[in-house]
Write a protein that holds these residues in place. Structure first.
Motif, PDB file in Angstrom:
ATOM      1  N   UNK A 100       6.570   3.607  11.363  1.00  0.00           N
ATOM      2  CA  UNK A 100       7.517   2.500  11.380  1.00  0.00           C
ATOM      3  C   UNK A 100       7.428   1.789  12.725  1.00  0.00           C
ATOM      4  N   UNK A 101       7.649   0.489  12.684  1.00  0.00           N
ATOM      5  CA  UNK A 101       7.480  -0.344  13.878  1.00  0.00           C
ATOM      6  C   UNK A 101       8.842  -0.746  14.426  1.00  0.00           C
ATOM      7  N   UNK A 102       8.921  -1.016  15.723  1.00  0.00           N
ATOM      8  CA  UNK A 102      10.223  -1.340  16.338  1.00  0.00           C
ATOM      9  C   UNK A 102      10.758  -2.710  15.958  1.00  0.00           C
ATOM     10  N   UNK A 103       9.939  -3.551  15.330  1.00  0.00           N
ATOM     11  CA  UNK A 103      10.395  -4.888  14.963  1.00  0.00           C
ATOM     12  C   UNK A 103       9.711  -5.309  13.675  1.00  0.00           C
ATOM     13  N   UNK A 104      10.161  -6.443  13.142  1.00  0.00           N
ATOM     14  CA  UNK A 104       9.629  -6.943  11.871  1.00  0.00           C
ATOM     15  C   UNK A 104       8.127  -7.215  11.984  1.00  0.00           C
ATOM     16  N   UNK A 105       7.400  -6.821  10.928  1.00  0.00           N
ATOM     17  CA  UNK A 105       5.945  -7.002  10.903  1.00  0.00           C
ATOM     18  C   UNK A 105       5.571  -7.774   9.640  1.00  0.00           C
ATOM     19  N   UNK A 106       4.629  -8.699   9.761  1.00  0.00           N
ATOM     20  CA  UNK A 106       4.230  -9.549   8.634  1.00  0.00           C
ATOM     21  C   UNK A 106       2.746  -9.349   8.346  1.00  0.00           C
ATOM     22  N   UNK A 107       2.452  -8.970   7.110  1.00  0.00           N
ATOM     23  CA  UNK A 107       1.067  -8.931   6.633  1.00  0.00           C
ATOM     24  C   UNK A 107       0.777 -10.295   6.023  1.00  0.00           C
ATOM     25  N   UNK A 482      -6.405  -4.619   9.139  1.00  0.00           N
ATOM     26  CA  UNK A 482      -5.102  -5.204   9.434  1.00  0.00           C
ATOM     27  C   UNK A 482      -4.380  -4.240  10.371  1.00  0.00           C
ATOM     28  N   UNK A 483      -3.948  -4.693  11.531  1.00  0.00           N
ATOM     29  CA  UNK A 483      -3.295  -3.790  12.490  1.00  0.00           C
ATOM     30  C   UNK A 483      -2.118  -3.040  11.866  1.00  0.00           C
ATOM     31  N   UNK A 484      -2.014  -1.772  12.207  1.00  0.00           N
ATOM     32  CA  UNK A 484      -0.916  -0.887  11.824  1.00  0.00           C
ATOM     33  C   UNK A 484      -0.942  -0.469  10.351  1.00  0.00           C
ATOM     34  N   UNK A 485      -1.860  -1.010   9.541  1.00  0.00           N
ATOM     35  CA  UNK A 485      -1.915  -0.631   8.126  1.00  0.00           C
ATOM     36  C   UNK A 485      -2.783   0.605   7.983  1.00  0.00           C
ATOM     37  N   UNK A 486      -2.180   1.674   7.446  1.00  0.00           N
ATOM     38  CA  UNK A 486      -2.895   2.938   7.287  1.00  0.00           C
ATOM     39  C   UNK A 486      -3.633   3.015   5.963  1.00  0.00           C
ATOM     40  N   UNK A 487      -3.032   2.524   4.889  1.00  0.00           N
ATOM     41  CA  UNK A 487      -3.666   2.589   3.569  1.00  0.00           C
ATOM     42  C   UNK A 487      -3.058   1.523   2.671  1.00  0.00           C
ATOM     43  N   UNK A 488      -3.720   1.286   1.539  1.00  0.00           N
ATOM     44  CA  UNK A 488      -3.258   0.321   0.553  1.00  0.00           C
ATOM     45  C   UNK A 488      -3.691   0.813  -0.816  1.00  0.00           C
ATOM     46  N   UNK A 489      -2.915   0.491  -1.833  1.00  0.00           N
ATOM     47  CA  UNK A 489      -3.273   0.871  -3.197  1.00  0.00           C
ATOM     48  C   UNK A 489      -2.486   0.003  -4.171  1.00  0.00           C
ATOM     49  N   UNK A 490      -2.844   0.105  -5.442  1.00  0.00           N
ATOM     50  CA  UNK A 490      -2.077  -0.543  -6.515  1.00  0.00           C
ATOM     51  C   UNK A 490      -1.511   0.549  -7.408  1.00  0.00           C
ATOM     52  N   UNK A 491      -0.188   0.656  -7.444  1.00  0.00           N
ATOM     53  CA  UNK A 491       0.467   1.698  -8.227  1.00  0.00           C
ATOM     54  C   UNK A 491       0.573   1.336  -9.703  1.00  0.00           C
ATOM     55  N   UNK A 492       0.268   0.103 -10.057  1.00  0.00           N
ATOM     56  CA  UNK A 492       0.262  -0.298 -11.458  1.00  0.00           C
ATOM     57  C   UNK A 492      -1.092  -0.939 -11.755  1.00  0.00           C
ATOM     58  N   UNK A 493      -1.562  -0.885 -13.001  1.00  0.00           N
ATOM     59  CA  UNK A 493      -2.854  -1.508 -13.314  1.00  0.00           C
ATOM     60  C   UNK A 493      -2.766  -3.024 -13.244  1.00  0.00           C
ATOM     61  N   UNK A 494      -3.906  -3.655 -13.020  1.00  0.00           N
ATOM     62  CA  UNK A 494      -3.974  -5.119 -13.032  1.00  0.00           C
ATOM     63  C   UNK A 494      -4.008  -5.607 -14.474  1.00  0.00           C
ATOM     64  N   UNK A 495      -3.314  -6.699 -14.743  1.00  0.00           N
ATOM     65  CA  UNK A 495      -3.200  -7.207 -16.107  1.00  0.00           C
ATOM     66  C   UNK A 495      -3.400  -8.711 -16.120  1.00  0.00           C
ATOM     67  N   UNK A 496      -3.581  -9.245 -17.354  1.00  0.00           N
ATOM     68  CA  UNK A 496      -3.610 -10.693 -17.627  1.00  0.00           C
ATOM     69  C   UNK A 496      -4.886 -11.380 -17.158  1.00  0.00           C
ATOM     70  N   UNK A 497      -5.927 -10.655 -16.777  1.00  0.00           N
ATOM     71  CA  UNK A 497      -7.198 -11.298 -16.468  1.00  0.00           C
ATOM     72  C   UNK A 497      -7.926 -11.691 -17.747  1.00  0.00           C
ATOM     73  N   UNK A 498      -8.538 -12.869 -17.774  1.00  0.00           N
ATOM     74  CA  UNK A 498      -9.218 -13.357 -18.976  1.00  0.00           C
ATOM     75  C   UNK A 498     -10.442 -14.153 -18.581  1.00  0.00           C
ATOM     76  N   UNK A 499     -11.475 -14.115 -19.444  1.00  0.00           N
ATOM     77  CA  UNK A 499     -12.701 -14.855 -19.204  1.00  0.00           C
ATOM     78  C   UNK A 499     -12.483 -16.347 -19.454  1.00  0.00           C
ATOM     79  N   UNK A 500     -13.465 -17.150 -19.031  1.00  0.00           N
ATOM     80  CA  UNK A 500     -13.390 -18.597 -19.220  1.00  0.00           C
ATOM     81  C   UNK A 500     -13.419 -18.939 -20.702  1.00  0.00           C
ATOM     82  N   UNK A 501     -12.826 -20.064 -21.031  1.00  0.00           N
ATOM     83  CA  UNK A 501     -12.784 -20.520 -22.416  1.00  0.00           C
ATOM     84  C   UNK A 501     -14.169 -20.975 -22.850  1.00  0.00           C
TER      85      UNK A 501
END
Length: 734
Positions: A100-107, A482-501
């Motif tokens: 945790x950081x002592x002040x607000x942090x923006x990604x 990215x400074x201070x970022x230890x890890x990243x993940x997606x806890x839900x699957x990605x949805x709604x992607x579709x190929x070109x018409x």
């Protein structure tokens, strides 16, 4: 490309001669043009040459007859119908800080995260759609209540003068019970938190220190409690998984097993909703969390005494933000203008996703200041001085205003006639002759960048397609640190992607577009425009008919989004979670339709009620296929056909998706399996329904002969070992 959906009007076959007709016509002309040629046998070299040129001519005529089809496509272009570019998959990306950081942090916005790159597949990149603010939380109140209420009214302040507030985020003092002394179901406690910055989507770690020697009597692996956060309208689950609760339901079991004590403390990690506003309940204001004493399973051990704590702290260790599949491109130089009308430039990355407010073109004239130009759909309404351009999202082509040669303006002729109504006949004839002389005019649609001006694209995003519908916990790699970022993940699957018409899809869409005319009035209008709003991310739309439960003036749309169907070919099927609507897609649909609906109409977006099916049956094989290799392949093919048939996108009799509200009968499965290769006869077909109860799916223990999904429901099937939802095909002895 066949236009089978169109009425069967007489076809315009521009030249109906075929190969045999051409050969016969050439042979008939021999006596007239070459009378000395008398040997017309097939072995004659001259006949061979005739057949060769007849074949070439036949191929030319075949292409010549494609002209009406080409004209139809040109007509679609005149209507403004364009092929929809790929739709990007969407998910939520969770970033965890190293501490945790002592002040607000923006990604920052457009931070990129990708899947792992393998030998056979490229990495799939997602980027954040907005900045992620990880704020500094302040603990305001610790309250308890005897009962659980949607909007709490009876609250008791637990923090007394015996507690020391070491800081805004850490309190410590005498023992305090979190439930009643004799705990009862629905006892709960509330934590009221505030911050100078929004805490939407933040990941909080709530630290507790327990009183020594206070056993609670629960099963620490299955604690009878649930954590929730108030999102402004409802209480949302906040504990993502049991492993995030290191207190083990305030029993501090892990610490004690390791030789420590509850006084050392442990943390509970909570993932807050994307909207977590400050709210007033009674006389308290802040952002609300609560923990409820509840039993999720029968015979689950409960608390025989209330857990007691001596310290309480809160800190923010990360956050969750929406992300979409896209590759970011910044400040790309397109080229130098030559000052000619209609000039085009090419973007490096394609296809191009829908542009945002900060994605546009600037034109830098020689010795001038940069100019911001505006993208338009077409140049039909662009005046010659307006700084407009268009972008073909699929090809990535940027075009500036063209110079069009067109007939003299009818409006101008009308004005001249009006101005000389009182003149003599000779004057009228003279004016009309002048009009005819100037009958052809040139009109510039949109401005032209001056010669020598530099063209630059400030920013744009490319990507999209159904390959972006990645699984849970696959987006784990930062493309740049990215400074201070230890890890990243997606806890839900990605949805709604579709190929070109495809062109075929655009051709089928054309008659519906002509009927709707960009205005939502009828049910069909709402369905067509909703699909346009989804930019290819919507597979099916159904406008529900009004009933007694709906208020007057309310239009409800049932949406089935696109999903990656590759899992069907692998014998896995598609789970209902693959058809969830992302919040961004819902916002796009509502915003698009709001501009086209009638005044006073209220819109509702709904998802169908999905009902899963597990099929169990037996088959007897033809003797020639009764061997291990053929047996396994036949069973695999049958399972794939079942997953394909019982699916909202590929299922049903016509293969265009299971029909809304259509029940599933045993005879449907029998008819399907009778078409399977190598099957001699079928055994009994048994259908087990799988329905959602609360937030979990449950397989019914007893089979049903008819599975009814409800009036607006859909049938689906998928493979889940824990749920036992897969299909079972047994081999019967002949």
């Amino acid at each position: 490309m066949e236009f089978d959906f169109l009425p069967k009007l007489p076809s315009s076959n521009l030249d109906d001669r075929n190969f045999d007709d051409l050969v016969e016509e050439c042979i008939m002309r021999i006596p007239r043009y070459c009378p000395e040629w008398t040997d017309h046998n097939l072995s004659d070299p001259g006949i061979t040459m005739i057949e060769l040129f007849s074949w070439l001519t036949d191929q030319m005529l075949l292409r010549f007859n494609q002209v009406p089809r080409k004209n139809y496509v040109a007509f679609l272009e005149l209507l403004g119908i364009r092929l929809q570019p790929p739709a990007p998959a969407r998910t939520e990306l969770t970033f965890y800080l190293s501490s945790d950081l002592p002040e607000t942090y923006i990604i920052p916005e457009a931070s990129e995260v990708s899947t792992v790159r393998t030998e056979t597949s490229e990495a799939i990149t997602f980027s954040t759609d907005s900045p992620l603010i990880i704020a500094k939380p302040r603990l305001l109140h610790f309250l308890t209540a005897q009962t659980t209420e949607v909007r709490p009214q009876s609250l008791r302040e637990r923090v007394t003068v015996t507690w020391n507030r070491h800081s805004d985020d850490y309190w410590e003092g005498s023992e305090q019970s979190i439930f009643e002394e004799e705990p009862q179901l629905e006892n709960c406690f509330y934590l009221v938190i505030d911050s100078d910055q929004p805490l939407d989507g933040n990941v909080l770690e709530i630290s507790f220190k327990g009183a020594s020697a206070t056993p609670t009597g629960i099963n620490p692996n299955l604690p009878p409690r649930r954590w929730e956060a108030w999102d402004g309208n409802n209480w949302q689950p906040a504990l993502l998984q049991e492993a995030d609760d290191k207190t083990r339901g305030f029993s501090f079991y892990e610490i004690i097993q390791q030789g420590g004590s509850a006084e050392q403390g442990a943390e509970t990690r909570l993932h807050l909703p994307q909207t977590w506003p400050a709210t007033n309940f009674t006389s308290y204001r802040g952002r609300w969390l609560r923990c409820i004493y509840s039993q999720s399973q029968t015979n689950q051990p409960g608390y025989n005494r209330s857990p007691r704590i001596t310290a309480l702290g809160v800190k923010s260790i990360g956050g969750t933000v929406r992300g979409s599949q896209s590759n970011q491109k910044q400040d790309e130089r397109l080229g130098i203008s030559d000052g000619s009308p209609g000039q085009t430039f090419q973007l490096q990355e394609t296809p191009v996703l829908e542009r945002r407010e900060n994605e546009y073109i600037i034109v830098i004239p020689p010795d001038g200041l940069p100019q911001k130009w505006r993208e338009v759909r077409d140049f039909a309404d662009s005046k010659s001085e307006e700084k407009h351009y268009i972008i073909d999202s699929i090809s990535g082509t940027v075009q500036f205003g063209p110079l069009i040669r067109e007939p003299g303006q009818i409006k101008r002729k009308t004005e001249i006639r009006k101005s000389i109504q009182q003149a003599s006949v000779n004057s009228i004839l003279f004016q009309e002759s002048q009009i005819e002389i100037n009958n052809q005019e040139h009109h510039q649609y949109g401005a032209i960048p001056v010669r020598g001006a530099e063209i630059r694209m400030v920013a744009y995003r490319s990507g999209g397609g159904r390959q972006g519908n990645v699984q849970t916990d696959t987006l784990r790699f930062l493309k740049s640190a990215i400074p201070y970022v230890d890890s990243v993940t997606n806890h839900i699957p990605a949805i709604n992607g579709a190929d070109a018409e495809s062109l075929e899809q655009a051709v089928i869409k054309a008659p519906r577009v002509l009927r709707s005319r960009d205005r939502a009035v009828t049910s069909e209008d709402f369905e067509v425009l909703a699909q346009e709003a989804g930019l290819g991310a919507i597979a099916r739309v159904r406008c529900l008919s009004a009933d007694k439960t709906q208020q007057a003036g309310t239009v409800s749309l049932m949406i089935v989004p696109q999903a990656n169907t590759d899992a069907i070919a692998r014998g896995l099927g598609l789970s209902p979670e693959k058809f969830d609507l992302s919040p961004k897609l819902q916002e796009d649909i509502l915003s698009y339709l709001d501009q086209r609906k009638l005044l006073g109409i209220r819109l509702q977006i709904q998802q169908p009620e999905y009902v899963g099916v597990s099929v169990q049956t037996g088959i007897a094989l033809e003797p020639i296929y009764d061997n291990p290799g053929a047996r396994d392949e036949i069973i695999r093919d049958i399972k794939i056909s079942l997953y394909k048939f019982l699916n909202p996108l590929t299922g049903g009799i016509d293969g265009n998706g299971w029909s809304f509200g259509r029940p599933l009968y045993e005879s449907d499965i029998v008819a399907l399996l009778q078409q399977a290769r190598g099957v001699r006869y079928l055994g009994q077909v048994v259908l087990f329904p799988i329905r959602k109860q609360g937030n979990t799916w449950v397989r019914q223990p007893s089979p049903e002969r008819i599975i009814d999904p409800g009036l607006q429901g859909l049938i689906c099937s998928w493979d889940n070992v824990d749920l036992r939802s897969s299909h079972v095909v047994n081999i019967l002895n002949p």
